[in-house]
Scaffold this active site. Structure first.
Site, PDB file in Angstrom:
ATOM      1  N   LYS A 177     -10.963  -6.932  -8.742  1.00 31.09           N
ATOM      2  CA  LYS A 177      -9.640  -7.132  -9.314  1.00 31.09           C
ATOM      3  C   LYS A 177      -9.973  -7.255 -10.698  1.00 31.09           C
ATOM      4  O   LYS A 177      -9.307  -6.732 -11.642  1.00 31.09           O
ATOM      5  CB  LYS A 177      -8.700  -8.333  -8.896  1.00 31.09           C
ATOM      6  CG  LYS A 177      -8.354  -7.958  -7.645  1.00 31.09           C
ATOM      7  CD  LYS A 177      -7.398  -9.130  -6.719  1.00 31.09           C
ATOM      8  CE  LYS A 177      -6.681  -8.644  -5.865  1.00 31.09           C
ATOM      9  NZ  LYS A 177      -6.705  -9.662  -4.649  1.00 31.09           N
TER      10      LYS A 177
ATOM     11  N   LYS B 185      -8.384   2.640   1.792  1.00 34.68           N
ATOM     12  CA  LYS B 185      -7.211   1.834   1.990  1.00 34.68           C
ATOM     13  C   LYS B 185      -6.107   1.807   1.428  1.00 34.68           C
ATOM     14  O   LYS B 185      -5.631   2.123   0.467  1.00 34.68           O
ATOM     15  CB  LYS B 185      -8.028   0.377   1.678  1.00 34.68           C
ATOM     16  CG  LYS B 185      -7.417  -0.554   2.150  1.00 34.68           C
ATOM     17  CD  LYS B 185      -7.861  -2.056   1.312  1.00 34.68           C
ATOM     18  CE  LYS B 185      -6.657  -3.203   1.436  1.00 34.68           C
ATOM     19  NZ  LYS B 185      -6.684  -3.950   0.303  1.00 34.68           N
TER      20      LYS B 185
ATOM     21  N   LYS C  12      -0.816  -2.044  -1.891  1.00 31.12           N
ATOM     22  CA  LYS C  12       0.185  -1.852  -2.786  1.00 31.12           C
ATOM     23  C   LYS C  12      -0.436  -1.521  -4.401  1.00 31.12           C
ATOM     24  O   LYS C  12       0.347  -0.652  -4.820  1.00 31.12           O
ATOM     25  CB  LYS C  12       0.838  -3.121  -3.175  1.00 31.12           C
ATOM     26  CG  LYS C  12       2.038  -3.516  -1.888  1.00 31.12           C
ATOM     27  CD  LYS C  12       2.210  -5.163  -1.996  1.00 31.12           C
ATOM     28  CE  LYS C  12       2.286  -5.800  -0.454  1.00 31.12           C
ATOM     29  NZ  LYS C  12       2.451  -6.934  -0.686  1.00 31.12           N
TER      30      LYS C  12
HETATM   31  P1  TYM Z   1      -2.716  -9.595   1.687  1.00 31.66           P
HETATM   32  O1  TYM Z   1      -1.225 -10.164   1.280  1.00 31.66           O
HETATM   33  O2  TYM Z   1      -3.553  -8.549   0.663  1.00 31.66           O
HETATM   34  O3  TYM Z   1      -2.557  -8.876   2.788  1.00 31.66           O
HETATM   35  C1  TYM Z   1      -2.083  -9.461   4.000  1.00 31.66           C
HETATM   36  C2  TYM Z   1      -2.684  -8.983   5.401  1.00 31.66           C
HETATM   37  O4  TYM Z   1      -2.461  -7.583   5.496  1.00 31.66           O
HETATM   38  C3  TYM Z   1      -3.638  -7.182   5.812  1.00 31.66           C
HETATM   39  N1  TYM Z   1      -3.893  -5.861   5.318  1.00 31.66           N
HETATM   40  C4  TYM Z   1      -4.476  -4.629   5.682  1.00 31.66           C
HETATM   41  N2  TYM Z   1      -5.086  -4.635   6.834  1.00 31.66           N
HETATM   42  C5  TYM Z   1      -5.593  -3.244   7.336  1.00 31.66           C
HETATM   43  N3  TYM Z   1      -5.475  -2.355   6.636  1.00 31.66           N
HETATM   44  C6  TYM Z   1      -4.910  -2.347   5.271  1.00 31.66           C
HETATM   45  N4  TYM Z   1      -4.896  -1.293   4.681  1.00 31.66           N
HETATM   46  C7  TYM Z   1      -4.333  -3.673   4.838  1.00 31.66           C
HETATM   47  N5  TYM Z   1      -3.694  -4.282   3.521  1.00 31.66           N
HETATM   48  C8  TYM Z   1      -3.513  -5.249   3.948  1.00 31.66           C
HETATM   49  C9  TYM Z   1      -4.732  -8.082   5.186  1.00 31.66           C
HETATM   50  O5  TYM Z   1      -5.997  -7.977   5.673  1.00 31.66           O
HETATM   51  C10 TYM Z   1      -4.016  -9.340   5.231  1.00 31.66           C
HETATM   52  O6  TYM Z   1      -4.474  -9.738   6.725  1.00 31.66           O
HETATM   53  N6  TYM Z   1      -5.621 -13.611   0.962  1.00 31.66           N
HETATM   54  C11 TYM Z   1      -4.658 -12.932   2.032  1.00 31.66           C
HETATM   55  C12 TYM Z   1      -3.565 -13.745   2.276  1.00 31.66           C
HETATM   56  C13 TYM Z   1      -3.740 -15.310   2.587  1.00 31.66           C
HETATM   57  C14 TYM Z   1      -4.153 -15.743   4.119  1.00 31.66           C
HETATM   58  C15 TYM Z   1      -4.519 -17.084   3.760  1.00 31.66           C
HETATM   59  C16 TYM Z   1      -4.680 -14.916   4.962  1.00 31.66           C
HETATM   60  C17 TYM Z   1      -3.921 -16.353   1.946  1.00 31.66           C
HETATM   61  N7  TYM Z   1      -4.109 -17.456   2.699  1.00 31.66           N
HETATM   62  C18 TYM Z   1      -4.973 -17.666   4.801  1.00 31.66           C
HETATM   63  C19 TYM Z   1      -4.942 -15.603   6.147  1.00 31.66           C
HETATM   64  C20 TYM Z   1      -5.023 -16.883   6.202  1.00 31.66           C
HETATM   65  C21 TYM Z   1      -4.235 -11.564   1.345  1.00 31.66           C
HETATM   66  O7  TYM Z   1      -4.285 -11.562   0.064  1.00 31.66           O
HETATM   67  O8  TYM Z   1      -3.499 -10.810   2.240  1.00 31.66           O
END
Ligand code: TYM
Length: 353
Positions: A116, A218, A221
């Site tokens: 990032k 991957k 967004k």
């Molecule tokens: P975020 O918002 O980026 O994504 C949410 C969830 O979607 C999954 N994901 C994917 N899985 C497989 N292939 C992909 N292309 C893909 N894109 C997104 C992510 O692995 C995630 O599970 N940091 C986290 C949010 C968070 C969180 C937490 C998660 C904050 N606190 C505590 C678990 C526990 C995040 O940015 O996810």
């Protein structure tokens, strides 16, 4: 199983826009599958979304749309604790406390931070000179301290609920590794056995990484290569038909190029095994027509997403219902979180005079 004997599950998704197939297959579909057997606490990570400075006027709408998507995908508010991260102020306090045990070096080495920061600073190449660039950067806001300490906040989301299982996609595994490290460090520093070490959960299979339609590794967004749950039929078909491929196999049993392998991976996630086998064989004997494969893929994705889309449209307008769900969730989440925070304050020696 009695409620108190169930394993605790925690996971969240940032409120940075509509949910895509990566979010659904990597996380949300697992949330739904787990809801009957575990004590599940799912939230909308609106504080995490702040690292990229969303328009304040959009914040609440973004939270609402994720919530509607959670419910439309099948999460039942009676079976799960569904809440908004910022409705639990205990999280913010514990974030401050846990920050005292997180090293700047380990946070700067986190892949997601580097990635990032590199994007924010417009650095195209991979390399470790990124640290120098960050320290010399004067625009301050793009690579902010919130971005650096993002994994600490995530660890707090998990640890404050004393979670055992954290269903997430592959991209979040490094954050989970840090969470375990923080838990161990806290326990050993204070000589307690307080936090357990949470693990990813994927029903015995490896964590999922849903690829993008642009040939990249991957779906995400910020990569602009997504299929959204809310996409209508026409939009979705168009996206799939435009997916990047190549000029086709030149000889039998060739290894597919990355963009084509991505389509097979997607197919493995949404289609029946015999359908996947059919196209894999057609690739192997060079008879494959990518147009047919894409049509089939679009069909199978639509079968999965269209019913969800309809429910999203239905639920999204029901503000009263949405507010009720998260009010009920916040109450429960705060109850759990405040018990942990009380213990953590005491372990760290913060006591009233
Ligand atoms: P975020 O918002 O980026 O994504 C949410 C969830 O979607 C999954 N994901 C994917 N899985 C497989 N292939 C992909 N292309 C893909 N894109 C997104 C992510 O692995 C995630 O599970 N940091 C986290 C949010 C968070 C969180 C937490 C998660 C904050 N606190 C505590 C678990 C526990 C995040 O940015 O996810």
């Amino acid at each position: 199983m009695a409620e108190q004997d169930k394993k605790i599950v925690v996971s969240g998704i940032r409120s940075t826009g509509n949910l895509h197939l990566g979010n659904y297959l990597g996380a949300l579909s697992k949330f739904v599958r787990m809801q009957d057997d575990y004590d599940c606490r799912y939230f909308i990570a609106d504080l995490h979304a702040l690292t990229t400075h969303p328009d304040p006027k959009q914040m609440q709408e973004n939270v609402k749309s994720i919530l509607a998507e959670y419910l439309a995908a099948g999460l039942d508010p009676e079976k799960n604790t569904i809440f908004v991260q910022s409705d639990v102020p205990e999280v913010s306090e514990m974030y401050l406390l846990l920050n005292m045990h997180a090293g700047i070096g380990e946070l700067m080495r986190t892949a997601s931070f580097k990635d990032k920061a590199r994007k924010a600073l417009g650095i195209a190449t991979e390399g470790d000179d990124i640290e120098k660039e960050i320290i010399g950067n004067n625009t301050n806001r793009s690579v902010n301290a919130g971005l650096l300490t993002y994994p600490v906040l995530m660890a707090v989301d998990i640890l404050i609920q004393r979670a055992n299982l954290v269903p997430v996609g592959k991209d979040q595994e490094q954050h989970l590794e840090l969470t375990r490290r923080f838990a161990r460090r806290f326990n050993s520093f204070y000589g307690v056995d307080y936090f357990s070490e949470p693990v990813n959960f994927n029903f015995g299979a490896n964590a999922v990484k849903v690829p993008g339609l642009d040939g990249s590794g991957k779906m995400g967004k910020s990569e602009g290569n997504c299929i959204y749950l809310i996409d209508d039929e026409k939009t979705l078909r168009k996206k799939v038909m435009r997916a990047v491929t190549d000029e086709g196999p030149k000889e039998p049993n060739q290894t597919p190029s990355q963009p084509v392998e991505n389509l097979f991976t997607l197919m493995e996630l949404v289609s029946e095994p015999d359908v996947v086998a059919h196209y894999r064989n057609a690739y192997a004997d060079c008879s494959i027509r990518y147009g047919d494969l894409k049509k089939q893929l679009a069909e199978d994705i639509l079968k999965m997403t269209l019913p969800i889309r309809e429910r999203i449209l239905d639920i999204r307008g029901n503000d009263q219902y949405l507010s009720k769900v998260v009010a009920q969730g916040a109450e429960k989440a705060r109850e759990y979180a405040s018990a942990t925070l009380r213990d953590v304050r005491e372990i760290m020696g913060i006591k009233k005079l």
